[in-house]
Design a protein around this motif. Structure first.
Motif, PDB file in Angstrom:
ATOM      1  N   ARG A 189       0.812  -1.223   0.000  1.00  0.00           N
ATOM      2  CA  ARG A 189       0.000   0.000   0.000  1.00  0.00           C
ATOM      3  C   ARG A 189       0.845   1.272   0.000  1.00  0.00           C
ATOM      4  N   LEU A 190       2.153   1.136   0.095  1.00  0.00           N
ATOM      5  CA  LEU A 190       3.009   2.305   0.295  1.00  0.00           C
ATOM      6  C   LEU A 190       2.934   3.283  -0.879  1.00  0.00           C
ATOM      7  N   GLU A 191       2.730   4.570  -0.534  1.00  0.00           N
ATOM      8  CA  GLU A 191       2.616   5.620  -1.542  1.00  0.00           C
ATOM      9  C   GLU A 191       3.571   6.783  -1.293  1.00  0.00           C
ATOM     10  N   ALA A 192       3.797   7.116  -0.021  1.00  0.00           N
ATOM     11  CA  ALA A 192       4.566   8.327   0.288  1.00  0.00           C
ATOM     12  C   ALA A 192       5.582   8.094   1.396  1.00  0.00           C
ATOM     13  N   ILE A 193       6.683   8.845   1.313  1.00  0.00           N
ATOM     14  CA  ILE A 193       7.728   8.847   2.337  1.00  0.00           C
ATOM     15  C   ILE A 193       7.897  10.280   2.834  1.00  0.00           C
ATOM     16  N   PHE A 194       7.816  10.468   4.139  1.00  0.00           N
ATOM     17  CA  PHE A 194       8.040  11.783   4.731  1.00  0.00           C
ATOM     18  C   PHE A 194       9.469  11.851   5.263  1.00  0.00           C
ATOM     19  N   ALA A 195      10.142  12.978   5.037  1.00  0.00           N
ATOM     20  CA  ALA A 195      11.525  13.137   5.463  1.00  0.00           C
ATOM     21  C   ALA A 195      11.819  14.611   5.722  1.00  0.00           C
ATOM     22  N   ASP A 196      12.949  14.876   6.366  1.00  0.00           N
ATOM     23  CA  ASP A 196      13.338  16.262   6.584  1.00  0.00           C
ATOM     24  C   ASP A 196      14.186  16.743   5.408  1.00  0.00           C
ATOM     25  N   LYS A 197      14.635  17.986   5.477  1.00  0.00           N
ATOM     26  CA  LYS A 197      15.330  18.609   4.344  1.00  0.00           C
ATOM     27  C   LYS A 197      16.690  17.979   4.046  1.00  0.00           C
ATOM     28  N   ALA A 198      17.224  17.183   4.970  1.00  0.00           N
ATOM     29  CA  ALA A 198      18.509  16.518   4.720  1.00  0.00           C
ATOM     30  C   ALA A 198      18.408  15.526   3.564  1.00  0.00           C
ATOM     31  N   TYR A 199      17.204  15.068   3.251  1.00  0.00           N
ATOM     32  CA  TYR A 199      17.001  14.093   2.176  1.00  0.00           C
ATOM     33  C   TYR A 199      16.652  14.765   0.852  1.00  0.00           C
ATOM     34  N   ARG A 200      16.602  16.086   0.849  1.00  0.00           N
ATOM     35  CA  ARG A 200      16.248  16.805  -0.379  1.00  0.00           C
ATOM     36  C   ARG A 200      17.369  16.665  -1.403  1.00  0.00           C
ATOM     37  N   GLY A 201      16.991  16.556  -2.672  1.00  0.00           N
ATOM     38  CA  GLY A 201      17.993  16.405  -3.726  1.00  0.00           C
ATOM     39  C   GLY A 201      17.544  15.375  -4.738  1.00  0.00           C
ATOM     40  N   GLY A 202      18.466  14.528  -5.148  1.00  0.00           N
ATOM     41  CA  GLY A 202      18.162  13.541  -6.182  1.00  0.00           C
ATOM     42  C   GLY A 202      17.254  12.426  -5.735  1.00  0.00           C
ATOM     43  N   LEU A 203      17.056  12.281  -4.436  1.00  0.00           N
ATOM     44  CA  LEU A 203      16.244  11.176  -3.938  1.00  0.00           C
ATOM     45  C   LEU A 203      14.802  11.274  -4.411  1.00  0.00           C
ATOM     46  N   GLU A 204      14.286  12.493  -4.543  1.00  0.00           N
ATOM     47  CA  GLU A 204      12.901  12.675  -4.978  1.00  0.00           C
ATOM     48  C   GLU A 204      12.643  12.012  -6.320  1.00  0.00           C
ATOM     49  N   ASP A 205      13.484  12.324  -7.306  1.00  0.00           N
ATOM     50  CA  ASP A 205      13.320  11.764  -8.650  1.00  0.00           C
ATOM     51  C   ASP A 205      13.588  10.263  -8.664  1.00  0.00           C
ATOM     52  N   THR A 206      14.604   9.836  -7.916  1.00  0.00           N
ATOM     53  CA  THR A 206      14.959   8.417  -7.882  1.00  0.00           C
ATOM     54  C   THR A 206      13.832   7.569  -7.307  1.00  0.00           C
ATOM     55  N   LEU A 207      13.227   8.049  -6.228  1.00  0.00           N
ATOM     56  CA  LEU A 207      12.113   7.310  -5.622  1.00  0.00           C
ATOM     57  C   LEU A 207      10.950   7.169  -6.585  1.00  0.00           C
ATOM     58  N   GLY A 208      10.650   8.242  -7.281  1.00  0.00           N
ATOM     59  CA  GLY A 208       9.539   8.208  -8.221  1.00  0.00           C
ATOM     60  C   GLY A 208       9.793   7.251  -9.369  1.00  0.00           C
ATOM     61  N   GLU A 209      11.007   7.277  -9.900  1.00  0.00           N
ATOM     62  CA  GLU A 209      11.334   6.437 -11.058  1.00  0.00           C
ATOM     63  C   GLU A 209      11.506   4.965 -10.673  1.00  0.00           C
ATOM     64  N   ALA A 210      12.204   4.720  -9.588  1.00  0.00           N
ATOM     65  CA  ALA A 210      12.534   3.342  -9.216  1.00  0.00           C
ATOM     66  C   ALA A 210      11.397   2.629  -8.499  1.00  0.00           C
ATOM     67  N   LEU A 211      10.680   3.345  -7.627  1.00  0.00           N
ATOM     68  CA  LEU A 211       9.682   2.688  -6.789  1.00  0.00           C
ATOM     69  C   LEU A 211       8.270   3.244  -6.951  1.00  0.00           C
ATOM     70  N   GLY A 212       8.135   4.335  -7.659  1.00  0.00           N
ATOM     71  CA  GLY A 212       6.816   4.946  -7.822  1.00  0.00           C
ATOM     72  C   GLY A 212       6.290   5.566  -6.542  1.00  0.00           C
ATOM     73  N   LEU A 213       7.198   6.011  -5.680  1.00  0.00           N
ATOM     74  CA  LEU A 213       6.809   6.603  -4.400  1.00  0.00           C
ATOM     75  C   LEU A 213       7.004   8.111  -4.418  1.00  0.00           C
ATOM     76  N   ARG A 214       6.250   8.783  -3.589  1.00  0.00           N
ATOM     77  CA  ARG A 214       6.320  10.237  -3.475  1.00  0.00           C
ATOM     78  C   ARG A 214       7.097  10.622  -2.223  1.00  0.00           C
ATOM     79  N   LEU A 215       8.111  11.463  -2.387  1.00  0.00           N
ATOM     80  CA  LEU A 215       8.884  11.945  -1.242  1.00  0.00           C
ATOM     81  C   LEU A 215       8.362  13.324  -0.841  1.00  0.00           C
ATOM     82  N   GLU A 216       7.959  13.467   0.414  1.00  0.00           N
ATOM     83  CA  GLU A 216       7.465  14.743   0.911  1.00  0.00           C
ATOM     84  C   GLU A 216       8.411  15.265   1.989  1.00  0.00           C
ATOM     85  N   ILE A 217       9.005  16.422   1.739  1.00  0.00           N
ATOM     86  CA  ILE A 217       9.914  17.049   2.688  1.00  0.00           C
ATOM     87  C   ILE A 217       9.098  17.896   3.666  1.00  0.00           C
TER      88      ILE A 217
END
Length: 254
Positions: free
Chosen positions: A167-195
């Motif tokens: 059921r996983l759709e979204a990952i919540f994280a702080d600003k330390a994870y901001r950067g290329g991870l957003e695009d990578t998560l979407g492409e590789a796993l279809g997940l949404r990263l929310e800072i």
């Protein structure tokens, strides 16, 4: 008769996990409960294996099964059962649709092994990296040197958590994870990263949306003395200790 400890399982808690440890072999010590209680005692009190009270099984026996269950994934399976049960009892779906990722720097003892210096937190040791659901239950654990940035290990950790929830759709994280991870998560796993960031403009500490949940989980770990510092030489052993504390906490909700 053995003395009861606060880390021991109750009958109802034991009933939820005993099938995983079921065995037809007859031994002096009940592998399904006595050994597990002894392991919980070590994690809760922080004592050395050799200093287990004599009323438990011999420490060599307890450590042998701890190592065996760690290597065979038994501890991970027990945690999976407990956290799903805890979620259902709270009126939630067994699998989460959103998770929160964060890490904490933990000082290491002179045990050796993986180590680094976190210049931001001024801590020499390791980073304890977890992915937790919105109830605070741990879905993935990673241990790495404190000098390594969390974004280097985030994708691998989230991949593990994603395999455990359809059921996983979204990952919540702080600003330390901001950067290329957003695009990578979407492409590789279809997940949404929310800072998530605090709305407060005042200096000093402020509660950030969603992230307080994983911070609370780290706070829960503070009640387990084996997790107060990094005592383990091997990172996989340290991760197993985190899973055991998470397992016992989840069982307390069943």
């Amino acid at each position: 008769m053995r003395k009861d400890y606060s880390s021991d399982l109750t009958d109802s808690q034991w009933h939820n996990v005993k099938t995983v440890l079921n065995t037809s072999r007859h031994r002096q010590h009940d592998l399904r409960r006595d050994i597990l209680d002894a392991i919980f005692y070590v994690v809760k009190t922080g004592c050395q294996w050799r200093m287990l009270p004599g009323e438990f099984a011999p420490w060599q026996t307890v450590y042998y099964y701890f190592r065996t269950w760690k290597q065979r994934g038994v501890i991970a399976r027990l945690l999976s059962i407990a956290r799903r049960g805890a979620r259902q009892k709270a009126g939630r779906e067994p699998e989460p649709s959103a998770l929160v990722i964060d890490c904490q720097s933990v000082p290491i003892t002179r045990s050796g092994g993986l180590c680094g210096f976190d210049g931001n937190k001024k801590v020499k040791g390791r980073k304890r990296h977890i992915v937790a659901d919105t109830q605070g239950w741990t879905w993935a654990v990673g241990i790495h040197a404190a000098n390594e940035h969390e974004s280097q290990h985030a994708l691998k950790l989230i991949e593990r958590a994603d395999q455990r929830s359809e059921r996983l759709e979204a990952i919540f994280a702080d600003k330390a994870y901001r950067g290329g991870l957003e695009d990578t998560l979407g492409e590789a796993l279809g997940l949404r990263l929310e800072i998530t960031e605090s709305d407060s403009e005042e200096p000093g500490f402020s509660v950030e949306p969603k992230r307080w949940i994983v911070e609370r989980t780290f706070g829960w770990f503070g009640g387990w003395r084996r997790l107060a510092k990094e005592y383990e030489r091997r990172a996989e052993t340290s991760a197993a200790m985190v899973r055991l504390a998470s397992l016992r906490l989840a069982l307390s909700r069943l």
